[in-house]
Design an enzyme around this catalytic site. Structure first.
Site, PDB file in Angstrom:
ATOM      1  N   SER A  49      45.139 -40.669 -31.201  1.00  0.00           N
ATOM      2  CA  SER A  49      44.875 -39.227 -31.084  1.00  0.00           C
ATOM      3  C   SER A  49      45.423 -38.659 -29.778  1.00  0.00           C
ATOM      4  CB  SER A  49      43.375 -38.934 -31.205  1.00  0.00           C
ATOM      5  OG  SER A  49      42.647 -39.510 -30.146  1.00  0.00           O
ATOM      6  N   HIS A  50      45.742 -39.527 -28.811  1.00  0.00           N
ATOM      7  CA  HIS A  50      46.212 -39.026 -27.514  1.00  0.00           C
ATOM      8  C   HIS A  50      47.475 -39.741 -27.039  1.00  0.00           C
ATOM      9  CE1 HIS A  50      42.323 -37.104 -27.770  1.00  0.00           C
ATOM     10  NE2 HIS A  50      42.772 -36.247 -26.880  1.00  0.00           N
ATOM     11  N   ALA A 182      34.875 -38.749 -25.864  1.00  0.00           N
ATOM     12  CA  ALA A 182      34.420 -37.382 -26.094  1.00  0.00           C
ATOM     13  C   ALA A 182      32.898 -37.397 -26.171  1.00  0.00           C
ATOM     14  CB  ALA A 182      34.996 -36.861 -27.411  1.00  0.00           C
ATOM     15  N   GLU A 190      41.125 -36.850 -33.379  1.00  0.00           N
ATOM     16  CA  GLU A 190      40.907 -37.843 -34.433  1.00  0.00           C
ATOM     17  C   GLU A 190      40.665 -37.127 -35.771  1.00  0.00           C
ATOM     18  OE1 GLU A 190      41.343 -41.106 -33.864  1.00  0.00           O
ATOM     19  OE2 GLU A 190      41.024 -41.408 -36.016  1.00  0.00           O
TER      20      GLU A 190
HETATM   21  P1  NDP Z   1      35.970 -43.314 -29.186  1.00  0.00           P
HETATM   22  O1  NDP Z   1      34.801 -42.790 -29.916  1.00  0.00           O
HETATM   23  O2  NDP Z   1      36.842 -44.324 -29.818  1.00  0.00           O
HETATM   24  O3  NDP Z   1      35.425 -43.871 -27.805  1.00  0.00           O
HETATM   25  C1  NDP Z   1      36.326 -44.272 -26.859  1.00  0.00           C
HETATM   26  C2  NDP Z   1      35.729 -45.208 -25.842  1.00  0.00           C
HETATM   27  O4  NDP Z   1      34.749 -46.085 -26.393  1.00  0.00           O
HETATM   28  C3  NDP Z   1      36.848 -46.089 -25.340  1.00  0.00           C
HETATM   29  O5  NDP Z   1      36.583 -46.446 -24.005  1.00  0.00           O
HETATM   30  C4  NDP Z   1      36.744 -47.259 -26.327  1.00  0.00           C
HETATM   31  O6  NDP Z   1      37.412 -48.431 -25.892  1.00  0.00           O
HETATM   32  C5  NDP Z   1      35.263 -47.446 -26.402  1.00  0.00           C
HETATM   33  N1  NDP Z   1      34.825 -48.131 -27.605  1.00  0.00           N
HETATM   34  C6  NDP Z   1      35.125 -47.804 -28.877  1.00  0.00           C
HETATM   35  N2  NDP Z   1      34.539 -48.678 -29.727  1.00  0.00           N
HETATM   36  C7  NDP Z   1      33.882 -49.576 -28.968  1.00  0.00           C
HETATM   37  C8  NDP Z   1      33.096 -50.728 -29.266  1.00  0.00           C
HETATM   38  N3  NDP Z   1      32.863 -51.137 -30.515  1.00  0.00           N
HETATM   39  N4  NDP Z   1      32.573 -51.432 -28.233  1.00  0.00           N
HETATM   40  C9  NDP Z   1      32.797 -51.033 -26.959  1.00  0.00           C
HETATM   41  N5  NDP Z   1      33.528 -49.958 -26.626  1.00  0.00           N
HETATM   42  C10 NDP Z   1      34.064 -49.224 -27.617  1.00  0.00           C
HETATM   43  O7  NDP Z   1      36.986 -42.145 -28.721  1.00  0.00           O
HETATM   44  P2  NDP Z   1      36.802 -40.573 -28.679  1.00  0.00           P
HETATM   45  O8  NDP Z   1      37.284 -40.056 -29.979  1.00  0.00           O
HETATM   46  O9  NDP Z   1      35.438 -40.208 -28.237  1.00  0.00           O
HETATM   47  O10 NDP Z   1      37.843 -40.175 -27.503  1.00  0.00           O
HETATM   48  C11 NDP Z   1      39.201 -40.547 -27.577  1.00  0.00           C
HETATM   49  C12 NDP Z   1      39.975 -39.953 -26.436  1.00  0.00           C
HETATM   50  O11 NDP Z   1      40.009 -38.549 -26.544  1.00  0.00           O
HETATM   51  C13 NDP Z   1      39.434 -40.250 -25.031  1.00  0.00           C
HETATM   52  O12 NDP Z   1      40.464 -40.896 -24.307  1.00  0.00           O
HETATM   53  C14 NDP Z   1      39.156 -38.884 -24.432  1.00  0.00           C
HETATM   54  O13 NDP Z   1      39.458 -38.730 -23.056  1.00  0.00           O
HETATM   55  C15 NDP Z   1      40.079 -37.997 -25.257  1.00  0.00           C
HETATM   56  N6  NDP Z   1      39.586 -36.617 -25.261  1.00  0.00           N
HETATM   57  C16 NDP Z   1      40.167 -35.697 -24.440  1.00  0.00           C
HETATM   58  C17 NDP Z   1      39.683 -34.417 -24.405  1.00  0.00           C
HETATM   59  C18 NDP Z   1      40.226 -33.393 -23.473  1.00  0.00           C
HETATM   60  O14 NDP Z   1      39.711 -32.279 -23.431  1.00  0.00           O
HETATM   61  N7  NDP Z   1      41.237 -33.679 -22.697  1.00  0.00           N
HETATM   62  C19 NDP Z   1      38.578 -33.987 -25.266  1.00  0.00           C
HETATM   63  C20 NDP Z   1      38.027 -35.057 -26.057  1.00  0.00           C
HETATM   64  C21 NDP Z   1      38.524 -36.322 -26.060  1.00  0.00           C
HETATM   65  P3  NDP Z   1      38.848 -48.789 -26.600  1.00  0.00           P
HETATM   66  O15 NDP Z   1      39.785 -47.719 -26.141  1.00  0.00           O
HETATM   67  O16 NDP Z   1      39.174 -50.144 -26.095  1.00  0.00           O
HETATM   68  O17 NDP Z   1      38.613 -48.765 -28.087  1.00  0.00           O
HETATM   69  O1  PYC Z   2      40.826 -34.464 -29.009  1.00  0.00           O
HETATM   70  O2  PYC Z   2      39.112 -33.172 -28.579  1.00  0.00           O
HETATM   71  C1  PYC Z   2      40.254 -33.557 -28.373  1.00  0.00           C
HETATM   72  C2  PYC Z   2      41.016 -32.947 -27.272  1.00  0.00           C
HETATM   73  C3  PYC Z   2      40.820 -31.749 -26.685  1.00  0.00           C
HETATM   74  C4  PYC Z   2      41.775 -31.604 -25.709  1.00  0.00           C
HETATM   75  C5  PYC Z   2      42.524 -32.720 -25.722  1.00  0.00           C
HETATM   76  N1  PYC Z   2      42.048 -33.535 -26.684  1.00  0.00           N
END
Ligand code: NDP
Ligand code: PYC
Length: 340
Positions: A49-50, A182, A190
């Site tokens: 997703s990123h 997130a 995602e």
């Molecule tokens: P996830 O729900 O997959 O959570 C991600 C984190 O949890 C990672 O550190 C991941 O490690 C860890 N994780 C996942 N599964 C497990 C497990 N079974 N046991 C232990 N740790 C686990 O991702 P999100 O969808 O919440 O977020 C994805 C990305 O989106 C992030 O990098 C976030 O910064 C980005 N994002 C950016 C935003 C923005 O505004 N710029 C807004 C929202 C999200 P691993 O990577 O090793 O799987």
């Molecule tokens: O995936 O929620 C998201 C997000 C917002 C800004 C960058 N990624």
């Protein structure tokens, strides 16, 4: 993925494609390099997703006119433990790169320091910034609001952003302890990927415009996303709105969405990064106490559980062994179309 459905790109080829797309859409040279480093790192680490997908998001955002294409971020030494970077309306990446040396210097001098990035456009994961801080032997915390897409627990209307929270702890060996997620049940990116590939989403990720549970990604994108962990994720999300919004003089997710004016850009606003030097509390005993953390990590993995970022670091090693990344052909085709 088979050879028919996938294509292998070396890191250089992906970086080159990223540069060409960003240049074609009018981004300035300094911004291009900083953004490209994030895109390549995200894809290398298996962050669908990123990673390369974000080039589609960048192109759409650049078309809205909401990014200052040649922004030249300015660093300000605002107080003994505080630094600020005015991103000038450009992407967060270059602003962070400019502010990092002062953040590290201040954390090492005072034991703790915070960096506020203001007036930036944010589309990325936070772990690249966390790892840049842990690489200096510092503990790191980062967060940013986004756009108002997420309903507070108990509510049905979007108010919060997907507001990521990331933490890093330096460790012996090549990899720190890092989590980065997130505060919504999942990143919006995602859900967008589910939409692109016609897959349903699990219940609990979002609700439709009428406030009903949905497994339709398009309906959740149009309705509201949900927080992770109910009221707990909701409170963390509110905290991020506050400490990376009003506390640093920047926008909440609702204000960011208003500023977007329906254009569909990536979120606009601020980011807060905190760095803590373990020797600030502990002096010469820092290494000994930091090593006690290893027993905690061992306690996690000894149960068969995995550490956050373990999957990502394994993906990084695999990409590095192969010298590049494998993209779905559909994504690669969509990226090439951005050059038309
Ligand atoms: P996830 O729900 O997959 O959570 C991600 C984190 O949890 C990672 O550190 C991941 O490690 C860890 N994780 C996942 N599964 C497990 C497990 N079974 N046991 C232990 N740790 C686990 O991702 P999100 O969808 O919440 O977020 C994805 C990305 O989106 C992030 O990098 C976030 O910064 C980005 N994002 C950016 C935003 C923005 O505004 N710029 C807004 C929202 C999200 P691993 O990577 O090793 O799987
Ligand atoms: O995936 O929620 C998201 C997000 C917002 C800004 C960058 N990624």
């Amino acid at each position: 993925m088979t050879a028919d459905t996938a294509i292998f790109l070396t890191f250089d080829a992906l970086a080159d494609l990223s540069r060409r797309i960003l240049r074609h859409h009018g981004l300035g040279p300094n911004q291009i390099e900083a953004v490209t480093r994030t895109i390549v790192a995200g894809e290398r680490d298996g962050c669908a997703s990123h990673g390369a997908y974000r080039l589609i998001v960048c192109a759409a955002t650049l078309a809205t006119g909401k990014v200052i294409r040649d922004a030249d971020p300015e660093v300000c030494d605002s107080a003994p433990g505080l630094a600020r970077v005015d991103a000038g309306g450009g992407y967060a990446q270059l602003a962070f790169e400019r502010g990092l040396p002062l953040l590290v210097e201040k954390a090492q001098a005072a034991g703790i320091a915070a960096l506020a990035i203001n007036n930036c456009v944010h589309f990325a994961a936070l772990w690249p910034e966390i790892e840049a801080v842990t690489d200096q032997g510092l503990v790191a915390l980062a967060c940013t609001p986004s756009h108002a897409w997420v309903a507070p627990a108990g509510g049905r209307k979007p108010l919060f952003g997907t507001n990521p929270l990331a933490f890093g702890w330096p460790r012996p060996g090549p990899y720190p302890f890092v989590f980065d997620f997130a505060t919504s049940a999942v990143a919006r990116g995602e859900i967008e990927l589910h939409c692109r590939s016609g897959r349903k989403i699990p219940t609990g990720w979002g609700i439709d415009r009428e406030g009903n549970d949905t497994t339709d990604p398009a309906a959740a994108l149009a309705g509201a996303m949900l927080t992770f962990g109910g009221h707990k994720g909701s409170a963390l999300s509110a905290m991020i709105e506050l400490i990376a919004g009003p506390l640093i003089g920047d926008m909440t997710s609702a204000e960011s969405l208003t500023a977007d004016e329906g254009a569909g850009s990536s979120p606009i606003g601020g980011e807060l990064i905190v760095a803590i030097d373990p020797s600030g509390f502990l002096g010469d005993a820092a290494a000994q106490h930091m090593n006690r953390a290893e027993a905690l990590f061992e306690g996690i993995t000894a149960q068969g559980a995995r550490l956050p970022s373990q999957r990502r670091f394994a993906a990084r090693e695999q990409s590095q062994e192969r010298g590049g990344v494998t993209l779905a052909r559909t994504l690669h085709d969509d990226l090439l179309r951005l050059l038309d």
